[in-house]
Design a protein around this motif. Structure first.
Motif, PDB file in Angstrom:
ATOM      1  N   GLY A 132      -8.822  -1.811  -2.630  1.00  0.00           N
ATOM      2  CA  GLY A 132      -7.794  -2.035  -3.556  1.00  0.00           C
ATOM      3  C   GLY A 132      -7.676  -0.862  -4.636  1.00  0.00           C
ATOM      4  O   GLY A 132      -7.364   0.427  -4.415  1.00  0.00           O
ATOM      5  N   ALA A 133      -8.026  -1.391  -5.787  1.00  0.00           N
ATOM      6  CA  ALA A 133      -7.913  -0.263  -6.776  1.00  0.00           C
ATOM      7  C   ALA A 133      -9.123   0.509  -6.711  1.00  0.00           C
ATOM      8  O   ALA A 133      -9.116   1.764  -7.161  1.00  0.00           O
ATOM      9  N   GLU A 156      -3.745  -5.074  -1.474  1.00  0.00           N
ATOM     10  CA  GLU A 156      -2.676  -5.459  -2.374  1.00  0.00           C
ATOM     11  C   GLU A 156      -1.738  -6.270  -1.627  1.00  0.00           C
ATOM     12  O   GLU A 156      -1.187  -7.394  -2.330  1.00  0.00           O
ATOM     13  N   THR A 157      -1.150  -6.059  -0.752  1.00  0.00           N
ATOM     14  CA  THR A 157       0.033  -6.515  -0.225  1.00  0.00           C
ATOM     15  C   THR A 157      -0.242  -7.809   0.270  1.00  0.00           C
ATOM     16  O   THR A 157       0.538  -8.614   0.284  1.00  0.00           O
ATOM     17  N   SER A 158      -1.431  -8.107   0.632  1.00  0.00           N
ATOM     18  CA  SER A 158      -1.784  -9.448   1.420  1.00  0.00           C
ATOM     19  C   SER A 158      -2.083 -10.513   0.286  1.00  0.00           C
ATOM     20  O   SER A 158      -1.904 -11.802   0.523  1.00  0.00           O
ATOM     21  N   PRO A 163       0.203  -1.830  -4.225  1.00  0.00           N
ATOM     22  CA  PRO A 163      -0.547  -0.864  -4.890  1.00  0.00           C
ATOM     23  C   PRO A 163       0.144   0.102  -5.884  1.00  0.00           C
ATOM     24  O   PRO A 163       1.085   0.617  -5.615  1.00  0.00           O
ATOM     25  N   ASP A 164      -0.159  -0.278  -7.122  1.00  0.00           N
ATOM     26  CA  ASP A 164       0.647   0.308  -8.171  1.00  0.00           C
ATOM     27  C   ASP A 164      -0.409   1.146  -9.227  1.00  0.00           C
ATOM     28  O   ASP A 164       0.139   1.452 -10.323  1.00  0.00           O
ATOM     29  N   GLY A 167      -1.949   5.085  -6.142  1.00  0.00           N
ATOM     30  CA  GLY A 167      -2.378   5.245  -5.014  1.00  0.00           C
ATOM     31  C   GLY A 167      -1.634   5.865  -3.656  1.00  0.00           C
ATOM     32  O   GLY A 167      -1.795   6.267  -2.838  1.00  0.00           O
ATOM     33  N   THR A 168      -0.067   5.421  -3.835  1.00  0.00           N
ATOM     34  CA  THR A 168       0.680   5.380  -2.635  1.00  0.00           C
ATOM     35  C   THR A 168       1.021   6.848  -2.565  1.00  0.00           C
ATOM     36  O   THR A 168       1.212   7.211  -1.198  1.00  0.00           O
ATOM     37  N   HIS A 169       1.189   7.691  -3.366  1.00  0.00           N
ATOM     38  CA  HIS A 169       1.643   9.165  -3.206  1.00  0.00           C
ATOM     39  C   HIS A 169       0.766   9.863  -2.518  1.00  0.00           C
ATOM     40  O   HIS A 169       0.803  10.503  -1.478  1.00  0.00           O
TER      41      HIS A 169
END
Length: 267
Positions: A132-133, A156-158, A163-164, A167-169
């Motif tokens: 996660g983080a 996070e999705t579960s 994810p905020d 991390g997504t980029h």
């Protein structure tokens, strides 16, 4: 990459974060091994403070975690009704207006953004769990060296979240959209060997060799002239968003600055 070298100076040590400086090398250590370096708003503020406290002489920053895990992610106390003492709980945040909610999350994100500054190169030394983080913090760095027991997971999705923490980029940039989607939505573990194969990890080594491997990589990064490294990092960071022709222009401009500087004609 130990944090107790005799030549190192401790600049910050609070809320599970320790910053030490040794000349051009800084080490940020997640220092709450008893909780597997679980993260909290206080830790995020300390990470932000560490970034602001870096002397201008620092060229490479190593991020490491004490104990068996790099970081097991967000402290589970965040999911209790009361949350962390003195902090807004998730429920409190949800009850706020959009602007207030956005401001709180933006403050948390600051701990994850400074690692990609063009004036420093950053390396995450990852052992055990990076969940996660913790995964997003490793992704915040330019490079990742993983021990053979490293396990990355985006959970996070579960939990009904996303994810905020920036991390997504980098995840999509490293592994592509389809694989990033699969990793995030399933929440599965990506083990070290797969992480290296798909580009998440630059290097995988036995756990006992992790510190030495990071030290060697940091030394290699420090070998090149600083200004050339800064220009190169900025070029590569912008390449994804520029067209081929725009990148050619950016390369020419950067090289012009370097040639003038080498000739003693810089500003």
């Amino acid at each position: 990459m130990t944090s107790n070298d005799s030549t190192s100076t401790v600049v910050l040590d609070k809320d599970g974060v320790r910053l030490t400086i040794d000349g051009t090398l800084a080490t940020v250590t997640l220092a709450n091994a008893a909780k597997r370096n679980a993260q909290s708003p206080a830790l995020w503020r300390a990470l932000t403070e560490a970034g602001r406290a870096l002397p201008g002489s620092v060229r490479v920053v190593v991020l490491r975690g004490e104990g068996k895990s790099f970081s097991a992610g967000l402290d589970r106390q965040a999911f209790t009704p009361e949350g962390f003492e003195g902090e807004p709980s998730f429920l409190d945040m949800a009850r706020g207006d959009d602007a207030a909610l956005d401001a709180v999350i933006a403050e948390y994100q600051e701990a994850f953004t400074w690692w990609r500054r063009s004036d420093v190169l950053t390396i995450a030394a990852v052992q055990g769990h990076a969940i996660g983080a913790g995964f997003q913090l490793a992704l915040a760095c330019d490079l990742r060296v993983a021990a053979e027991d490293a396990q990355f997971a985006m959970r996070e999705t579960s939990l009904g979240l996303v994810p905020d923490l920036t991390g997504t980029h980098p995840l999509v940039s490293l592994v592509g959209y389809a694989r990033a989607l699969e990793i995030c939505v399933t929440g599965r573990y990506v083990h070290a060997d797969e992480a290296e194969r798909i580009g998440l990890a630059n290097l995988v080594v036995p756990g006992a060799e992790l510190d030495a491997a990071v030290r060697d990589l940091a030394g290699a990064l420090l070998a090149a002239p600083r200004d050339a490294v800064v220009e190169t990092k900025a070029l590569l960071q912008g390449a994804v968003e520029r067209s081929y022709e725009e990148q050619r222009v950016a390369e020419r401009a950067a090289q012009g600055r370097r040639l003038r500087d080498l000739a003693g004609l810089g500003d």
